[in-house]
Design a protein around this motif. Structure first.
Motif, short mmCIF file in Angstrom:
data_model
loop_
_atom_site.label_atom_id
_atom_site.label_comp_id
_atom_site.label_asym_id
_atom_site.label_seq_id
_atom_site.Cartn_x
_atom_site.Cartn_y
_atom_site.Cartn_z
N PHE A 265 1.63 9.88 2.61
CA PHE A 265 0.49 8.96 2.77
C PHE A 265 0.66 8.10 4.02
O PHE A 265 -0.24 8.01 4.85
N ALA A 266 1.83 7.48 4.16
CA ALA A 266 2.07 6.57 5.27
C ALA A 266 2.09 7.29 6.62
O ALA A 266 1.49 6.82 7.59
N ILE A 267 2.77 8.44 6.68
CA ILE A 267 2.87 9.17 7.95
C ILE A 267 1.51 9.76 8.34
O ILE A 267 1.10 9.70 9.51
N ASN B 130 11.27 15.52 -11.00
CA ASN B 130 11.84 14.22 -10.64
C ASN B 130 10.71 13.31 -10.16
O ASN B 130 10.44 13.24 -8.96
N PRO B 131 10.05 12.60 -11.08
CA PRO B 131 8.88 11.78 -10.70
C PRO B 131 9.19 10.71 -9.67
O PRO B 131 8.37 10.43 -8.79
N GLU B 132 10.39 10.11 -9.78
CA GLU B 132 10.73 9.02 -8.85
C GLU B 132 10.82 9.53 -7.41
O GLU B 132 10.29 8.91 -6.49
N MET B 133 11.50 10.69 -7.22
CA MET B 133 11.60 11.26 -5.89
C MET B 133 10.24 11.75 -5.40
O MET B 133 9.88 11.57 -4.23
N ALA B 134 9.46 12.36 -6.31
CA ALA B 134 8.13 12.85 -5.95
C ALA B 134 7.23 11.69 -5.50
O ALA B 134 6.46 11.82 -4.54
N ILE C 178 -14.51 8.28 -16.89
CA ILE C 178 -14.35 7.01 -16.18
C ILE C 178 -12.94 6.85 -15.62
O ILE C 178 -12.76 6.48 -14.45
N SER C 179 -11.92 7.14 -16.43
CA SER C 179 -10.55 6.88 -15.99
C SER C 179 -10.19 7.69 -14.75
O SER C 179 -9.57 7.16 -13.81
N GLU C 180 -10.57 8.99 -14.72
CA GLU C 180 -10.24 9.81 -13.55
C GLU C 180 -11.05 9.41 -12.33
O GLU C 180 -10.55 9.44 -11.20
N MET C 181 -12.30 9.02 -12.54
CA MET C 181 -13.14 8.56 -11.42
C MET C 181 -12.56 7.28 -10.83
O MET C 181 -12.53 7.09 -9.61
N VAL C 182 -12.07 6.41 -11.70
CA VAL C 182 -11.46 5.16 -11.25
C VAL C 182 -10.19 5.45 -10.44
O VAL C 182 -9.92 4.82 -9.42
N ARG C 183 -9.42 6.45 -10.87
CA ARG C 183 -8.18 6.79 -10.17
C ARG C 183 -8.48 7.30 -8.75
O ARG C 183 -7.85 6.89 -7.78
N VAL C 184 -9.47 8.19 -8.63
CA VAL C 184 -9.83 8.74 -7.31
C VAL C 184 -10.42 7.63 -6.44
O VAL C 184 -10.12 7.54 -5.24
N PHE C 185 -11.27 6.79 -7.03
CA PHE C 185 -11.83 5.65 -6.29
C PHE C 185 -10.71 4.76 -5.76
O PHE C 185 -10.74 4.32 -4.61
N SER C 186 -9.72 4.51 -6.59
CA SER C 186 -8.60 3.65 -6.20
C SER C 186 -7.85 4.23 -5.00
O SER C 186 -7.46 3.51 -4.08
N LEU C 187 -7.65 5.55 -5.00
CA LEU C 187 -6.96 6.19 -3.89
C LEU C 187 -7.77 6.07 -2.60
O LEU C 187 -7.22 5.73 -1.53
N TYR D 63 0.83 -1.21 0.00
CA TYR D 63 0.00 0.00 0.00
C TYR D 63 0.86 1.26 0.00
O TYR D 63 0.54 2.24 -0.68
N VAL D 64 1.94 1.24 0.77
CA VAL D 64 2.83 2.40 0.82
C VAL D 64 3.45 2.66 -0.55
O VAL D 64 3.46 3.79 -1.04
N THR D 65 3.96 1.61 -1.18
CA THR D 65 4.60 1.77 -2.49
C THR D 65 3.57 2.14 -3.57
O THR D 65 3.88 2.87 -4.51
N GLY D 66 2.35 1.62 -3.43
CA GLY D 66 1.32 1.89 -4.44
C GLY D 66 0.68 3.26 -4.32
O GLY D 66 0.18 3.81 -5.30
N SER D 67 0.70 3.85 -3.12
CA SER D 67 0.04 5.15 -2.90
C SER D 67 0.71 6.26 -3.69
O SER D 67 0.05 7.19 -4.17
N GLY D 68 2.04 6.20 -3.82
CA GLY D 68 2.77 7.25 -4.53
C GLY D 68 2.32 7.40 -5.97
O GLY D 68 2.12 8.52 -6.46
N ASN D 69 2.15 6.29 -6.67
CA ASN D 69 1.71 6.32 -8.07
C ASN D 69 0.34 6.97 -8.22
O ASN D 69 0.11 7.78 -9.12
N LEU D 70 -0.58 6.60 -7.33
CA LEU D 70 -1.94 7.14 -7.40
C LEU D 70 -1.96 8.65 -7.13
O LEU D 70 -2.64 9.41 -7.81
N LEU D 71 -1.19 9.07 -6.12
CA LEU D 71 -1.15 10.50 -5.78
C LEU D 71 -0.50 11.32 -6.89
O LEU D 71 -0.92 12.43 -7.18
N LEU D 72 0.54 10.75 -7.51
CA LEU D 72 1.20 11.47 -8.61
C LEU D 72 0.27 11.70 -9.79
O LEU D 72 0.36 12.70 -10.49
N GLY D 73 -0.65 10.75 -10.00
CA GLY D 73 -1.60 10.88 -11.10
C GLY D 73 -2.60 12.00 -10.90
O GLY D 73 -3.16 12.53 -11.85
#
Length: 404
Positions: free
Chosen positions: A127-129, A115-119, A271-280, A98-108
């Motif tokens: 997210f975790a803190i 620097n996307p990787e650092m962001a 649909i795609s953006e709604m799915v992204r927010v739902f996923s978060l 969940y910690v590793t996956g949250s970054g991708n969703l928030l970046l979207g």
């Protein structure tokens, strides 16, 4: 906000109804809606029953007893150590994912960074803190955060369904399985989507050991999960023609492929953006549920060894390891997810059945779940079938593979 049964029900439902729910049509694409409904019904009955078994066993212990403490009462220190290891391994793996996956969703959702990787790592840390602090404060605050997230998630889900349901074709719903053995192949994947049992000690403590309320929360929570899954499968199978869906997924067997299929079928870019927010939001509610279960297991372990078990200590032990591993070497835990189905078969079925059997012998006059020993045997047989299906699909490769 003061109704603890409602809060407990939503924690249970929120833990299970995660981002993975959106990808369920990938797995069931070749099964058709009819066979998918049968599988969901069977798993709903099985895992509601075993959750109620946990509630049954809790009535003979202190309100704050964890699953490992229950195991020690009936299987001794060796049983406790084994259960502790399995629980901690499983829940740390989930939180790391969940910690590793949250970054991708928030970046979207947020603007583009140089620097996307650092962001991504910074977003994961926030997210975790943030959620870790909420959960460390106490279950009452976590309950409020979960209710808000779950409510927003339901609203977005309704909007997604509103777009889909008016395009449902009953001809699509009548599609037959491309292979009837897919019922067994999909079992382990769908089995994991009902995984909320690690929350039962937290729910029991929150409801002050009221056995009737704990059982009611488990039943209502599991039923809510089942209804949401059935409606989602009804909408997706009804909108997406099976042949076209399988064709799309052969090209892109991921959530992106499913979203693309929705875009083609509905003509809606929303649909795609709604799915992204739902996923978060789904990630948030799942994170809260699993973290509550993990903090309960950590507290139980510290109390057993008479170690310091204040909220700060429990919070640090619960949330620091997933953050460190997620930032340095997540592959260890993410690779371990290959065995998640087998691990959950132990936590979700074998252990509660064994505990219930032992507790009934120790307390013959207690309040027992209906069904007697026959229901315990049937639950074990079902779990064995699920584990066998997992092995035959993943390793032996006798059963047909499913997408997702």
């Amino acid at each position: 906000m003061k109704n603890k049964v409602l809060g407990s029900t939503l924690i249970i439902a929120g833990t299970a109804v995660g981002a993975g729910m959106l990808a369920m049509p990938l797995t069931s694409a070749q099964m058709g809606f009819g066979l998918t409904f049968v599988l969901l019904t069977l798993l709903w009955i099985l895992l509601t029953f075993t959750a109620v078994l946990y509630a049954e066993v809790h009535q003979y212990n202190q309100n704050d007893a964890g699953i490992a403490s229950l195991a020690e009462q009936y299987f001794g220190s060796a049983g406790r150590l084994f259960v502790n290891f399995v629980l901690l391994f499983f829940m740390y793996a989930v939180l790391t994912a969940y910690v590793t996956g949250s970054g991708n969703l928030l970046l979207g959702i947020l603007p583009t960074f140089e620097n996307p990787e650092m962001a991504q790592k910074i977003m994961s840390l926030i997210f975790a803190i943030g959620l870790g602090a909420i959960i460390t404060v106490g279950i009452s605050v976590a309950d409020v955060a979960n209710r808000i997230s779950f409510g927003l998630k339901v609203l977005i889900f309704i909007v997604i369904l509103a777009v889909l349901l008016n395009k449902v074709s009953f001809e699509n719903l009548q599609a037959t399985p491309t292979n009837n053995l897919l019922l067994f192949s999909a079992m382990p994947v769908f089995f994991m989507t009902f995984g909320f049992h690690i929350c039962t000690p937290t729910i029991n403590e929150y409801l002050e050991g009221d056995n009737r309320k704990v059982k009611l929360s488990c039943i209502l929570g599991a039923t809510g999960i089942f209804i949401i899954y059935v409606v989602w499968q009804f909408a997706t199978h009804g909108v997406l023609n099976q042949t076209i869906l399988i064709d799309v997924l052969n090209k892109d067997p991921s959530l992106n492929g499913l979203i693309e299929a929705f875009k083609v079928a509905t003509g809606s870019k929303m649909i795609s953006e709604m799915v992204r927010v739902f996923s978060l939001l789904a990630l948030i509610t799942s994170y809260i549920g699993v973290a509550l279960g993990l903090s309960s297991a950590v507290k139980d372990l510290l109390m057993h060894f008479n170690l310091r078990h204040d909220r700060i200590t429990i919070g640090l032990i619960t949330f620091v390891p997933p953050i460190i591993v997620g930032f340095t070497y997540p592959q260890i835990f993410l690779s371990a997810f290959a065995f998640a189905g087998i691990i959950f078969a132990f936590i979700g079925v074998f252990l509660p059945v064994a505990l219930a059997y032992k507790s009934r012998k120790a307390y013959p006059n207690g309040e027992h779940t209906r069904g007697g020993n026959l229901s315990l045997i049937l639950a074990v047989i079902f779990a064995i079938i699920i584990v066998a299906a997992y092995i035959l699909t993943t390793f032996v490769k006798v059963l047909p593979p499913v997408v997702g």
